[in-house]
Enzyme design. Structure first.
Site, PDB file in Angstrom:
ATOM      1  N   GLN A  28     -28.618 124.969  -1.585  1.00 37.36           N
ATOM      2  CA  GLN A  28     -27.169 124.792  -1.548  1.00 37.36           C
ATOM      3  C   GLN A  28     -26.533 125.774  -0.597  1.00 37.36           C
ATOM      4  OE1 GLN A  28     -26.407 125.401  -5.773  1.00 37.36           O
ATOM      5  NE2 GLN A  28     -25.392 127.349  -5.345  1.00 37.36           N
ATOM      6  N   GLY A  29     -25.406 125.341  -0.046  1.00 38.34           N
ATOM      7  CA  GLY A  29     -24.612 126.173   0.835  1.00 38.34           C
ATOM      8  C   GLY A  29     -23.146 125.937   0.554  1.00 38.34           C
ATOM      9  N   TYR A  30     -22.313 126.738   1.197  1.00 33.69           N
ATOM     10  CA  TYR A  30     -20.868 126.675   0.945  1.00 33.69           C
ATOM     11  C   TYR A  30     -20.113 126.452   2.237  1.00 33.69           C
ATOM     12  CZ  TYR A  30     -21.854 128.150  -3.756  1.00 33.69           C
ATOM     13  OH  TYR A  30     -22.338 128.179  -5.037  1.00 33.69           O
ATOM     14  N   LEU A  31     -19.332 125.366   2.272  1.00 37.09           N
ATOM     15  CA  LEU A  31     -18.425 125.137   3.390  1.00 37.09           C
ATOM     16  C   LEU A  31     -17.218 126.044   3.268  1.00 37.09           C
ATOM     17  CD1 LEU A  31     -18.583 121.243   3.592  1.00 37.09           C
ATOM     18  CD2 LEU A  31     -19.574 122.888   5.204  1.00 37.09           C
TER      19      LEU A  31
END
Length: 147
Positions: A28-31
């Protein structure tokens, strides 16, 4: 309104592995990592999701989560600034509640936390043997703050 009520704990031993019914690999990553509104992109065992969460108010916050095509999730994940989180989630049923235990391999290798989602803040629950300190509300343990 979609409200997530979650309590988070440190983990004191690996007994959750034997107690788990299954595990899921998650990237997972965060915009957006803005404390008021995070926007997360996740791929969990080849299933894409986009999630928007608001700032915590105690153990609660608004959460909006939607499935997206996994190819879209891969492209969006590639747009996320580092770090990309890599972890394995173990699902543990304990005394009528579902616990999620996350073992992080990146960026904070070795970190293990347990979470339980509740229908309301006053719902009673028993602690499994692997649970340690309650760290609900401690920003150090927020996924969006991991570096």
């Amino acid at each position: 309104m979609n409200v997530e009520i979650e309590h988070k704990y440190t983990v004191v031993d690996a007994s959750y592995r034997q107690m788990s019914s299954r595990s899921i690999h998650i990237s997972q990553g965060y915009l957006s990592r803005c404390p008021d509104t995070t926007i997360r992109i996740r791929i969990a065992d080849n299933v894409g999701m986009i999630t928007i969460k608001t700032r915590n108010q105690g153990d609660s916050r608004r959460e909006y989560e939607y499935p997206i095509p996994v190819d879209d999730a891969r492209q969006l994940l590639a747009m996320c600034p580092p770090p990309i989180i890599d972890k394995v989630r173990y699902i543990v049923e304990f005394h009528g509640h579902c616990w999620e235990v996350d073992e992080f391999s990146s960026p904070r290798q070795g970190l293990v936390v347990a979470e339980i989602e509740l229908p309301d803040s006053q719902t009673p629950y028993d602690l499994p043997p692997f649970v340690g300190e309650n760290v609900t509300g401690n920003p150090y343990y927020y996924n969006s703050n991991l570096r």
